[in-house]
Design a protein around this motif. Structure first.
Motif, PDB file in Angstrom:
ATOM      1  N   LYS A 168       0.822  -1.205   0.000  1.00 47.22           N
ATOM      2  CA  LYS A 168       0.000   0.000   0.000  1.00 47.22           C
ATOM      3  C   LYS A 168       0.856   1.255   0.000  1.00 47.22           C
ATOM      4  CE  LYS A 168      -4.160  -1.766   2.164  1.00 47.22           C
ATOM      5  NZ  LYS A 168      -5.109  -1.630   3.277  1.00 47.22           N
ATOM      6  N   ILE A 169       1.947   1.235   0.740  1.00 44.40           N
ATOM      7  CA  ILE A 169       2.843   2.393   0.784  1.00 44.40           C
ATOM      8  C   ILE A 169       3.438   2.643  -0.598  1.00 44.40           C
ATOM      9  CG2 ILE A 169       5.018   3.266   1.742  1.00 44.40           C
ATOM     10  CD1 ILE A 169       4.314   1.759   4.322  1.00 44.40           C
ATOM     11  N   PHE A 170       3.860   1.571  -1.254  1.00 49.64           N
ATOM     12  CA  PHE A 170       4.412   1.692  -2.606  1.00 49.64           C
ATOM     13  C   PHE A 170       3.367   2.250  -3.567  1.00 49.64           C
ATOM     14  CE2 PHE A 170       5.396  -0.201  -6.790  1.00 49.64           C
ATOM     15  CZ  PHE A 170       6.624   0.411  -7.005  1.00 49.64           C
ATOM     16  N   THR A 171       2.143   1.766  -3.478  1.00 49.87           N
ATOM     17  CA  THR A 171       1.056   2.239  -4.341  1.00 49.87           C
ATOM     18  C   THR A 171       0.785   3.721  -4.112  1.00 49.87           C
ATOM     19  OG1 THR A 171       0.054   0.045  -4.320  1.00 49.87           O
ATOM     20  CG2 THR A 171      -1.357   1.866  -4.990  1.00 49.87           C
ATOM     21  N   PHE A 172       0.710   4.135  -2.846  1.00 50.43           N
ATOM     22  CA  PHE A 172       0.471   5.546  -2.545  1.00 50.43           C
ATOM     23  C   PHE A 172       1.638   6.427  -2.990  1.00 50.43           C
ATOM     24  CE2 PHE A 172      -2.734   3.984   0.603  1.00 50.43           C
ATOM     25  CZ  PHE A 172      -3.818   4.608   0.011  1.00 50.43           C
ATOM     26  N   ALA A 173       2.862   5.922  -2.882  1.00 49.73           N
ATOM     27  CA  ALA A 173       4.023   6.688  -3.339  1.00 49.73           C
ATOM     28  C   ALA A 173       3.965   6.897  -4.853  1.00 49.73           C
ATOM     29  CB  ALA A 173       5.310   5.971  -2.949  1.00 49.73           C
ATOM     30  N   ILE A 174       3.620   5.857  -5.593  1.00 51.78           N
ATOM     31  CA  ILE A 174       3.502   5.963  -7.056  1.00 51.78           C
ATOM     32  C   ILE A 174       2.373   6.931  -7.417  1.00 51.78           C
ATOM     33  CG2 ILE A 174       2.891   4.702  -9.160  1.00 51.78           C
ATOM     34  CD1 ILE A 174       5.696   4.116  -8.251  1.00 51.78           C
ATOM     35  N   LEU A 175       1.224   6.795  -6.759  1.00 56.59           N
ATOM     36  CA  LEU A 175       0.097   7.682  -7.045  1.00 56.59           C
ATOM     37  C   LEU A 175       0.419   9.134  -6.677  1.00 56.59           C
ATOM     38  CD1 LEU A 175      -2.929   5.490  -5.941  1.00 56.59           C
ATOM     39  CD2 LEU A 175      -2.249   6.106  -8.263  1.00 56.59           C
ATOM     40  N   GLY A 176       1.134   9.340  -5.569  1.00 54.75           N
ATOM     41  CA  GLY A 176       1.537  10.690  -5.181  1.00 54.75           C
ATOM     42  C   GLY A 176       2.488  11.300  -6.202  1.00 54.75           C
ATOM     43  N   GLY A 177       3.434  10.500  -6.694  1.00 57.69           N
ATOM     44  CA  GLY A 177       4.346  10.981  -7.730  1.00 57.69           C
ATOM     45  C   GLY A 177       3.607  11.336  -9.005  1.00 57.69           C
ATOM     46  N   LEU A 178       2.656  10.503  -9.377  1.00 60.06           N
ATOM     47  CA  LEU A 178       1.853  10.775 -10.561  1.00 60.06           C
ATOM     48  C   LEU A 178       1.032  12.046 -10.384  1.00 60.06           C
ATOM     49  CD1 LEU A 178       0.927   9.797 -13.345  1.00 60.06           C
ATOM     50  CD2 LEU A 178      -0.832   8.464 -12.195  1.00 60.06           C
ATOM     51  N   LEU A 179       0.493  12.243  -9.198  1.00 65.20           N
ATOM     52  CA  LEU A 179      -0.264  13.462  -8.903  1.00 65.20           C
ATOM     53  C   LEU A 179       0.623  14.700  -9.052  1.00 65.20           C
ATOM     54  CD1 LEU A 179      -2.917  14.762  -7.900  1.00 65.20           C
ATOM     55  CD2 LEU A 179      -1.993  14.515  -5.586  1.00 65.20           C
ATOM     56  N   LEU A 180       1.841  14.632  -8.554  1.00 68.56           N
ATOM     57  CA  LEU A 180       2.758  15.770  -8.689  1.00 68.56           C
ATOM     58  C   LEU A 180       3.079  16.061 -10.147  1.00 68.56           C
ATOM     59  CD1 LEU A 180       5.251  15.118  -5.753  1.00 68.56           C
ATOM     60  CD2 LEU A 180       3.577  16.964  -5.957  1.00 68.56           C
ATOM     61  N   VAL A 181       3.294  15.010 -10.938  1.00 69.13           N
ATOM     62  CA  VAL A 181       3.585  15.208 -12.360  1.00 69.13           C
ATOM     63  C   VAL A 181       2.389  15.858 -13.057  1.00 69.13           C
ATOM     64  CG1 VAL A 181       3.987  13.997 -14.544  1.00 69.13           C
ATOM     65  CG2 VAL A 181       5.299  13.376 -12.519  1.00 69.13           C
ATOM     66  N   LEU A 182       1.193  15.371 -12.776  1.00 67.02           N
ATOM     67  CA  LEU A 182      -0.003  15.930 -13.411  1.00 67.02           C
ATOM     68  C   LEU A 182      -0.240  17.384 -12.995  1.00 67.02           C
ATOM     69  CD1 LEU A 182      -2.429  12.882 -13.217  1.00 67.02           C
ATOM     70  CD2 LEU A 182      -1.270  13.795 -15.224  1.00 67.02           C
ATOM     71  N   LEU A 183      -0.078  17.680 -11.708  1.00 69.89           N
ATOM     72  CA  LEU A 183      -0.292  19.055 -11.256  1.00 69.89           C
ATOM     73  C   LEU A 183       0.755  20.007 -11.828  1.00 69.89           C
ATOM     74  CD1 LEU A 183      -1.351  18.509  -7.532  1.00 69.89           C
ATOM     75  CD2 LEU A 183      -2.790  19.174  -9.467  1.00 69.89           C
ATOM     76  N   SER A 184       1.995  19.551 -11.929  1.00 74.02           N
ATOM     77  CA  SER A 184       3.014  20.415 -12.518  1.00 74.02           C
ATOM     78  C   SER A 184       2.761  20.618 -14.011  1.00 74.02           C
ATOM     79  CB  SER A 184       4.417  19.849 -12.279  1.00 74.02           C
ATOM     80  OG  SER A 184       4.584  18.633 -12.963  1.00 74.02           O
ATOM     81  N   ILE A 191      -0.236  20.674 -15.410  1.00 79.22           N
ATOM     82  CA  ILE A 191      -1.369  21.596 -15.503  1.00 79.22           C
ATOM     83  C   ILE A 191      -0.914  23.037 -15.286  1.00 79.22           C
ATOM     84  CG2 ILE A 191      -3.511  22.310 -14.333  1.00 79.22           C
ATOM     85  CD1 ILE A 191      -4.104  19.326 -13.970  1.00 79.22           C
ATOM     86  N   SER A 192       0.045  23.229 -14.395  1.00 80.55           N
ATOM     87  CA  SER A 192       0.513  24.600 -14.133  1.00 80.55           C
ATOM     88  C   SER A 192       1.275  25.182 -15.321  1.00 80.55           C
ATOM     89  CB  SER A 192       1.395  24.623 -12.883  1.00 80.55           C
ATOM     90  OG  SER A 192       2.616  23.949 -13.126  1.00 80.55           O
ATOM     91  N   GLU A 193       1.759  24.344 -16.230  1.00 81.61           N
ATOM     92  CA  GLU A 193       2.507  24.811 -17.397  1.00 81.61           C
ATOM     93  C   GLU A 193       1.622  25.087 -18.618  1.00 81.61           C
ATOM     94  OE1 GLU A 193       5.801  25.521 -17.606  1.00 81.61           O
ATOM     95  OE2 GLU A 193       5.828  25.167 -15.442  1.00 81.61           O
ATOM     96  N   ILE A 194       0.342  24.735 -18.553  1.00 82.21           N
ATOM     97  CA  ILE A 194      -0.559  24.950 -19.679  1.00 82.21           C
ATOM     98  C   ILE A 194      -0.820  26.449 -19.837  1.00 82.21           C
ATOM     99  CG2 ILE A 194      -2.907  24.579 -20.537  1.00 82.21           C
ATOM    100  CD1 ILE A 194      -2.898  21.896 -19.157  1.00 82.21           C
ATOM    101  N   PRO A 195      -0.671  26.981 -21.052  1.00 81.96           N
ATOM    102  CA  PRO A 195      -0.946  28.415 -21.236  1.00 81.96           C
ATOM    103  C   PRO A 195      -2.438  28.705 -21.109  1.00 81.96           C
ATOM    104  CG  PRO A 195      -0.397  27.381 -23.331  1.00 81.96           C
ATOM    105  CD  PRO A 195      -0.202  26.348 -22.275  1.00 81.96           C
ATOM    106  N   PRO A 196      -2.781  29.927 -20.701  1.00 88.20           N
ATOM    107  CA  PRO A 196      -4.200  30.284 -20.571  1.00 88.20           C
ATOM    108  C   PRO A 196      -4.941  30.183 -21.902  1.00 88.20           C
ATOM    109  CG  PRO A 196      -2.794  31.942 -19.548  1.00 88.20           C
ATOM    110  CD  PRO A 196      -1.894  30.997 -20.270  1.00 88.20           C
ATOM    111  N   LEU A 197      -6.212  29.961 -21.821  1.00 84.56           N
ATOM    112  CA  LEU A 197      -7.045  29.822 -23.009  1.00 84.56           C
ATOM    113  C   LEU A 197      -7.029  31.109 -23.826  1.00 84.56           C
ATOM    114  CD1 LEU A 197      -9.015  27.893 -24.425  1.00 84.56           C
ATOM    115  CD2 LEU A 197     -10.852  28.987 -23.172  1.00 84.56           C
ATOM    116  N   GLY A 198      -6.801  30.970 -25.122  1.00 88.10           N
ATOM    117  CA  GLY A 198      -6.800  32.114 -26.021  1.00 88.10           C
ATOM    118  C   GLY A 198      -5.457  32.795 -26.176  1.00 88.10           C
ATOM    119  N   GLU A 199      -4.464  32.369 -25.434  1.00 88.26           N
ATOM    120  CA  GLU A 199      -3.138  32.978 -25.532  1.00 88.26           C
ATOM    121  C   GLU A 199      -2.441  32.510 -26.811  1.00 88.26           C
ATOM    122  OE1 GLU A 199       0.876  32.626 -22.994  1.00 88.26           O
ATOM    123  OE2 GLU A 199      -0.869  33.271 -21.851  1.00 88.26           O
ATOM    124  N   GLU A 200      -1.602  33.369 -27.374  1.00 87.17           N
ATOM    125  CA  GLU A 200      -0.919  33.040 -28.626  1.00 87.17           C
ATOM    126  C   GLU A 200       0.074  31.894 -28.487  1.00 87.17           C
ATOM    127  OE1 GLU A 200       0.796  36.344 -30.594  1.00 87.17           O
ATOM    128  OE2 GLU A 200      -1.058  37.487 -30.593  1.00 87.17           O
TER     129      GLU A 200
END
Length: 102
Positions: free
Chosen positions: A3-19, A21-30
């Protein structure tokens, strides 16, 4: 431990996804990928490159033909699998009815 290994993998995946998302340019930007030189090339050169009168048809059938073929293959495979499963369950139901009535 598992379970610890599973949560560590899921936490890492969450960090990758959130980072990501933060790099996506705003809608309508050139800087958006939808406003890059590829789309401009499709609009200006598709008639000369493909001979098609319709830009959408040119993109789907010429520029993205392998992608479209792959999508069609996946859809056909899914439909064939569902049809086979329906046929198996339908055939099984008839066989059970014959055993009870026969």
């Amino acid at each position: 431990m598992k379970k610890i290994f599973t949560f560590a993998i899921l936490g890492g995946l969450l960090l990758v996804l959130l980072s990501s998302i933060s790099e996506i340019p705003p809608l309508g930007e050139e800087k958006n990928p939808s406003y890059n030189e590829i789309s401009e090339y499709y609009v200006t050169e598709s008639v000369q490159d493909t001979g098609a009168k319709n830009i959408i048809a040119a993109i789907i059938t010429d520029y993205r033909a392998f992608d479209t073929l792959g999508e069609t293959t996946v859809l056909f495979t899914g439909i064939a699998a569902v049809s086979a499963m329906i046929g198996i369950s339908h055939h099984k139901g008839k066989k059970e009815d014959q055993e009870h009535h026969g």
